[in-house]
Design an enzyme around this catalytic site. Structure first.
Site, PDB file in Angstrom:
ATOM      1  CB  CYS A 161      -0.966  -0.005   1.179  1.00 43.81           C
ATOM      2  SG  CYS A 161      -2.162  -1.347   1.094  1.00 43.81           S
ATOM      3  CG  HIS A 167      -1.222   4.605   5.480  1.00 43.34           C
ATOM      4  ND1 HIS A 167      -1.181   4.503   4.105  1.00 43.34           N
ATOM      5  CD2 HIS A 167      -1.470   3.342   5.932  1.00 43.34           C
ATOM      6  CE1 HIS A 167      -1.383   3.253   3.737  1.00 43.34           C
ATOM      7  NE2 HIS A 167      -1.564   2.524   4.825  1.00 43.34           N
ATOM      8  CD  GLU A 183      -0.654   7.619   9.737  1.00 42.53           C
ATOM      9  OE1 GLU A 183      -0.166   8.377   8.867  1.00 42.53           O
ATOM     10  OE2 GLU A 183      -1.678   6.927   9.532  1.00 42.53           O
ATOM     11  CE  LYS A 213      -5.299   4.804   2.708  1.00 42.86           C
ATOM     12  NZ  LYS A 213      -4.316   5.900   2.822  1.00 42.86           N
ATOM     13  CG  HIS A 242      -6.532   1.310   1.811  1.00 39.07           C
ATOM     14  ND1 HIS A 242      -5.587   1.905   0.994  1.00 39.07           N
ATOM     15  CD2 HIS A 242      -5.822   0.639   2.777  1.00 39.07           C
ATOM     16  CE1 HIS A 242      -4.382   1.609   1.432  1.00 39.07           C
ATOM     17  NE2 HIS A 242      -4.491   0.847   2.510  1.00 39.07           N
ATOM     18  CG  PHE A 252      -0.182  -6.017   4.156  1.00 35.63           C
ATOM     19  CD1 PHE A 252      -0.531  -5.357   5.308  1.00 35.63           C
ATOM     20  CD2 PHE A 252      -1.148  -6.769   3.507  1.00 35.63           C
ATOM     21  CE1 PHE A 252      -1.820  -5.423   5.811  1.00 35.63           C
ATOM     22  CE2 PHE A 252      -2.451  -6.841   3.991  1.00 35.63           C
ATOM     23  CZ  PHE A 252      -2.787  -6.170   5.153  1.00 35.63           C
TER      24      PHE A 252
END
Length: 406
Positions: free
Chosen positions: A160, A300, A311, A330, A335, A394
């Site tokens: 991502c 993010h 985060e 998002k 996403h 990931f």
């Protein structure tokens, strides 16, 4: 490193099929998730954010038959970006044009169609284009063929964070003199039953089926996961001196890039955000800036419980307890996986241009464990000179971009 100029951008997102429509919808905080996406069938979580009114054949012509949807989205965004930069592929030196496209996963459409025929022993009808259509480099290759870009081209895959990584790699190519123009960004078209089912089994998708529009809610106390989304974001990058010589408007400068790997877990972020700290500090050093110079963080912000909390805590440490205003797109877009970092970089450019930070949609009650100044309900206007855009993926991949006002 020298900053490079952003001279064009193209966006194809669930918020709109171009940059202007996307910006309006994101600033309005209008969520785009649909209750039941027909493409997802009867999987447990059939929520998705899809690009509205996207007719690939009308936009791209007859050649669309040989491409999967992710290539359609990328090519449409690429055409927008090149036009926005005032470039003409018919007259440019294509050998000096590079293309770097971030993609999180390979395309599923053609490969699963072929797999069904394989299991049915219908070998003669399996398309000979199955491999060329589904490999992660297909979008970059199609862009090169359509635009006559003959410089270095590649697909970048860091889950991502792929779109942000692609922009950093393209910047490095420009600074190294490998090309004079770089078209870079990310794309993803993951709205496939297998992708949805896999994320659902991991427990990362929101199950707010009774309220699709409210399902993606970054940093909210009631968040329960992200919503699968498709989209593409491509930016045209040039060395600043070349942009000045062309006498074209510079939208912003890509001033810094930092990357790191957590080396911790295949899916969970490092509990103390150690890799994020390294990437953020590297991006600042690359840009020649301090944390106090950053006026906004495009987070993010996936809407998953663990990621948002970590985060938030990491930003507090980085900024010594006082991070600047934060937002996550998002909540509106869902996403977009490998495309997210590029789309959010483009939104950061627009934030600098319009001097407005878009709100985080669906943030009704900030999680008490997340002590951030998250913009919500309406855009927040103000003079912003530099934005940090975070992207994580990931495998522990982290990428941070620093964009400065032109």
């Amino acid at each position: 490193m020298s900053a490079v100029a952003v001279t064009g951008l193209g966006l194809v997102t669930p918020a709109g099929a171009d940059a202007a429509a996307t910006w309006r919808t994101v600033c309005a905080g209008s969520a785009t998730a649909a209750a039941v996406d027909p493409a997802l069938g009867d999987v447990p979580v059939p929520l998705a954010c899809r690009v509205p009114d996207f007719d690939a054949r009308t936009l791209l012509g007859r050649e669309v038959w040989r491409m999967d949807r992710f290539a359609h989205l990328a090519l449409a965004a690429a055409h927008q970006a090149v036009a926005d930069a005032g470039l003409d592929p018919a007259t440019w030196d294509g050998a000096r044009v590079g293309v770097v496209v971030g993609v999180g996963t390979e395309s599923k459409d053609a490969s699963f169609t072929a797999a069904r025929k394989l299991h049915g022993r219908d070998y003669a009808t399996v398309s000979p284009l199955t491999i060329p259509r589904t490999t992660t480099n297909a979008a970059a290759a199609e862009i090169c063929m359509a635009l006559g870009a003959g410089g270095p081209s590649m697909a970048v895959t860091t889950a991502c964070s792929s779109g942000a990584t692609a922009l950093g790699v393209a910047r490095d190519l420009l600074v190294a003199g490998r090309c004079d123009v770089a078209l870079a960004g990310g794309v993803e078209a993951p709205c496939h039953p297998m992708t949805s089912l896999s994320f659902s089994r991991m427990g990362t998708l929101s199950t707010r089926l009774h309220d699709p529009a409210g399902a993606s809610r970054p940093f909210d106390a009631d968040r329960d996961g992200f919503v699968l989304a498709e989209g593409a974001g491509l930016l045209v990058l040039e060395r600043a001196e070349d942009a000045r010589a062309r006498r074209v408007p510079v939208l912003a400068h890509l001033a810094g890039y930092g990357a790191s790997t957590d080396a911790h877990h295949y899916a969970a972020p490092h509990p103390e955000g150690a890799g994020v700290v390294r990437a953020f500090q590297a991006a600042l050093a690359d840009a020649g800036l301090q944390t106090g110079d950053i006026g906004h963080v495009n987070a993010h912000g996936t809407g998953t419980p663990m990621n948002d909390r970590i985060e938030g805590a990491t930003l507090r440490r980085l900024f010594r307890g006082s991070p600047p205003p934060v937002t996550s797109a998002k909540g509106v877009l869902g996403h977009t996986l490998g495309a997210a970092g590029a789309i959010e970089a483009a939104l950061s450019v627009l934030t600098l241009r319009h001097r407005a930070i878009p709100p985080t949609a669906n943030l009704d009650t900030l999680d008490p464990e997340i002590d951030l100044d998250v913009v919500t309900k309406a855009p927040r206007e103000g003079a912003i000179e530099a934005v940090a855009s975070n992207s994580f993926g990931f495998g522990g991949h982290n990428a941070v971009l620093i964009l400065r006002r032109a």
